[in-house]
Motif scaffolding. Sequence first.
Motif, PDB file in Angstrom:
ATOM      1  N   UNK A  81      93.025  47.948  48.315  1.00 14.84           N
ATOM      2  CA  UNK A  81      93.781  49.099  47.832  1.00 14.84           C
ATOM      3  C   UNK A  81      95.040  48.709  47.044  1.00 14.84           C
ATOM      4  N   UNK A  82      95.269  47.388  46.866  1.00 14.29           N
ATOM      5  CA  UNK A  82      96.446  46.897  46.132  1.00 14.29           C
ATOM      6  C   UNK A  82      97.727  47.557  46.647  1.00 14.29           C
ATOM      7  N   UNK A  83      97.911  47.498  47.963  1.00 12.87           N
ATOM      8  CA  UNK A  83      98.989  48.262  48.587  1.00 12.87           C
ATOM      9  C   UNK A  83     100.374  47.681  48.337  1.00 12.87           C
ATOM     10  N   UNK A  84     100.467  46.369  48.154  1.00 10.19           N
ATOM     11  CA  UNK A  84     101.797  45.786  47.895  1.00 10.19           C
ATOM     12  C   UNK A  84     102.408  46.383  46.634  1.00 10.19           C
ATOM     13  N   UNK A  85     101.604  46.501  45.586  1.00 13.18           N
ATOM     14  CA  UNK A  85     102.103  47.085  44.340  1.00 13.18           C
ATOM     15  C   UNK A  85     102.300  48.584  44.475  1.00 13.18           C
ATOM     16  N   UNK A  86     101.414  49.245  45.225  1.00 14.09           N
ATOM     17  CA  UNK A  86     101.480  50.702  45.337  1.00 14.09           C
ATOM     18  C   UNK A  86     102.708  51.164  46.108  1.00 14.09           C
ATOM     19  N   UNK A  87     103.101  50.402  47.143  1.00 15.66           N
ATOM     20  CA  UNK A  87     104.220  50.866  47.965  1.00 15.66           C
ATOM     21  C   UNK A  87     105.569  50.524  47.354  1.00 15.66           C
ATOM     22  N   UNK A  88     105.615  49.528  46.439  1.00 11.67           N
ATOM     23  CA  UNK A  88     106.905  49.151  45.860  1.00 11.67           C
ATOM     24  C   UNK A  88     107.870  48.736  46.948  1.00 11.67           C
ATOM     25  N   UNK A  89     109.028  49.339  46.991  1.00 11.93           N
ATOM     26  CA  UNK A  89     110.020  49.012  48.019  1.00 11.93           C
ATOM     27  C   UNK A  89     109.978  49.952  49.202  1.00 11.93           C
ATOM     28  N   UNK A  90     109.019  50.894  49.206  1.00 10.26           N
ATOM     29  CA  UNK A  90     108.958  51.879  50.276  1.00 10.26           C
ATOM     30  C   UNK A  90     108.446  51.250  51.569  1.00 10.26           C
ATOM     31  N   UNK A  91     109.002  51.676  52.693  1.00 10.10           N
ATOM     32  CA  UNK A  91     108.574  51.173  53.995  1.00 10.10           C
ATOM     33  C   UNK A  91     107.213  51.757  54.365  1.00 10.10           C
ATOM     34  N   UNK A  92     106.333  50.894  54.837  1.00 11.58           N
ATOM     35  CA  UNK A  92     105.012  51.338  55.290  1.00 11.58           C
ATOM     36  C   UNK A  92     104.511  50.352  56.341  1.00 11.58           C
ATOM     37  N   UNK A  93     104.553  50.767  57.593  1.00 10.14           N
ATOM     38  CA  UNK A  93     104.055  49.906  58.665  1.00 10.14           C
ATOM     39  C   UNK A  93     102.543  49.764  58.543  1.00 10.14           C
ATOM     40  N   UNK A  94     102.032  48.570  58.838  1.00 10.58           N
ATOM     41  CA  UNK A  94     100.588  48.328  58.869  1.00 10.58           C
ATOM     42  C   UNK A  94     100.334  47.402  60.051  1.00 10.58           C
ATOM     43  N   UNK A  95      99.750  47.959  61.112  1.00 12.08           N
ATOM     44  CA  UNK A  95      99.613  47.212  62.352  1.00 12.08           C
ATOM     45  C   UNK A  95      98.161  47.139  62.815  1.00 12.08           C
TER      46      UNK A  95
END
Length: 408
Positions: free
Chosen positions: A175-189
């Motif tokens: 999902x290319x999440x690193x680029x999608x989230x930018x600087x926004x916080x998003x926990x992934x556990x």
Amino acid sequence: MMRTALIAWDYPPSPSGLSTAAREIAESLVMQGCDVTVFTGDRSGTGVTNGVRVVGCEIPQRSRLGRMRRYAALGHLAAPLRFRDAVLAAHAETPFDVVEATNWYAPAVLLAGRTGLPLVTRNSTPAAWSREAAQSPRNRFDSWAADRLERRQAAGSAALISNTAEHGRRIETLYALAAARGGRQQAHETIGLSLASSVLERAARAAYPRGAGPLSILFVGRAEPRKGFHELVEAVGLLAPLVERAELPDFRVALLGVPEADLPANLDPATRRHLNPLGRQPDGVLFDLYEAAHFVAAPSRYESFGLVYQEAIAFGRPVVASAEDPSARAFIGKTGAGLLAERTDAPSIAQQLRRLLQSEELRSQVRRQALEAAGTFTRATLGEQTVALYRKAIANAAASSRLDGSTQ
């Protein structure tokens, strides 16, 4: 009391892996004192089951959304629209603290990124990992749309859950999440699923099958590439001549979830004799089959939740799985609860099936190791870890809201 909305494609008694997962999540949250409402697409009406409020969101075929489903790409928005409207209507009456949904075909994509209602996505197998490689132009367009919606839901979630660390890494990449989230916080556990106490109690009482007759092998799943079904059938074809020459004991493979129509059209009689397609069955039949099985064949290329592995381990049944699957390496390889084929191909699968068919001593040894690994999949752990993740999601959503407000 935390109030949670859980979006599910189906819910028990519907017999599917996603249905079972939804029940375990919902009832584990009830055990933690949460107020849980499940919005499910497999029925209409409302009811309460084991402390969980269940709201049916079925789409009638002749309705506007039902007709919308017939169109390529656009049809994938029908269910998200139905779920969005149902959740927001209930949220307007009594607000939810958080909403959770699977990533598979993005049922909550239209709730992603919503202020005041953080979304948690629990990753199952993405649609891209289940479909056939060869597709028509229409189906390629339809698949592209489904993949884009999944990515959008994941990117717009306040938090994500994956079953294993490797599962999480692959989801991040897909999902290319690193680029999608930018600087926004998003926990992934990483949070594993549980097994119901009734399943664990039944499994603990299950004696290992004894006596004469063909050895019983159990396969649970659909006849699809991800499950390694066709390779399993080919492996049975490789072993069938050995049975005829009395070089292997006789065996039967119970195919739960596979109807007769899904067997290969050109199946030879010698192979067909060893296969017993059962179609879809209720949970009671599933547990009867686990109890009757000498071992389980689960040569999946990828399992997100790994419920088949967990259930087999609980029943103390050795598993033949594929080393291609990270969940198999975690549940089966690390515990010694089964044998791993090097690849999801017929020769590799046949080799491991043959080892268990030939050796009662090996079956007993692996069974002991499976029983040692059993009992670790509890609702208490699932519920505690999920509530803790929900709290992070709520905090992340609040922080993002404050950040958005400060930049306007």
